[in-house]
Scaffold this motif. Structure first.
Motif, PDB file in Angstrom:
ATOM      1  N   CYS A 112      -3.100  -1.152   0.146  1.00  0.00           N
ATOM      2  CA  CYS A 112      -3.063   0.315   0.053  1.00  0.00           C
ATOM      3  C   CYS A 112      -3.912   0.952   1.150  1.00  0.00           C
ATOM      4  N   ARG A 113      -3.757   0.473   2.356  1.00  0.00           N
ATOM      5  CA  ARG A 113      -4.534   0.974   3.496  1.00  0.00           C
ATOM      6  C   ARG A 113      -3.835   2.166   4.161  1.00  0.00           C
ATOM      7  N   ILE A 114      -4.630   3.055   4.707  1.00  0.00           N
ATOM      8  CA  ILE A 114      -4.122   4.167   5.499  1.00  0.00           C
ATOM      9  C   ILE A 114      -4.009   3.682   6.941  1.00  0.00           C
ATOM     10  N   THR A 115      -2.805   3.775   7.487  1.00  0.00           N
ATOM     11  CA  THR A 115      -2.625   3.333   8.874  1.00  0.00           C
ATOM     12  C   THR A 115      -2.683   4.550   9.786  1.00  0.00           C
TER      13      THR A 115
ATOM     14  N   PRO B 146      -1.243   9.487   1.002  1.00  0.00           N
ATOM     15  CA  PRO B 146      -1.927  10.577   1.712  1.00  0.00           C
ATOM     16  C   PRO B 146      -0.981  11.331   2.639  1.00  0.00           C
ATOM     17  N   ARG B 147      -1.290  12.606   2.802  1.00  0.00           N
ATOM     18  CA  ARG B 147      -0.573  13.397   3.808  1.00  0.00           C
ATOM     19  C   ARG B 147      -1.137  13.019   5.170  1.00  0.00           C
ATOM     20  N   GLN B 148      -0.386  13.252   6.202  1.00  0.00           N
ATOM     21  CA  GLN B 148      -0.844  12.922   7.552  1.00  0.00           C
ATOM     22  C   GLN B 148      -2.166  13.628   7.843  1.00  0.00           C
TER      23      GLN B 148
END
Length: 63
Positions: free
Chosen positions: A57-60, A15-17
């Motif tokens: 595959c988590r978004i931090t 993902p993009r920020q």
């Protein structure tokens, strides 16, 4: 003989920020055991529950 070792929901591109995970293209990261581990991305969207309950595959969050 080709055997599936694991199958996890995974995004096609990181993902993009600030991008919400609902906007991502999802599929499955499949690991096969063929002597050496081999990975393949399968473009078949997991269910929302499978995406929500994934282990990896988590978004931090960025601070």
């Amino acid at each position: 003989m080709r055997q599936i070792v694991s199958k996890e929901p995974w995004w096609a591109k990181p993902p993009r920020q600030g991008q919400d995970e609902s906007e991502l293209e999802w599929g499955w990261l499949v690991t096969y055991n063929e002597g050496e581990p081999r990975f393949e991305f399968v473009k078949q969207r997991p269910s929302q529950d499978e995406i929500r309950n994934r282990k990896s595959c988590r978004i931090t969050p960025h601070e």
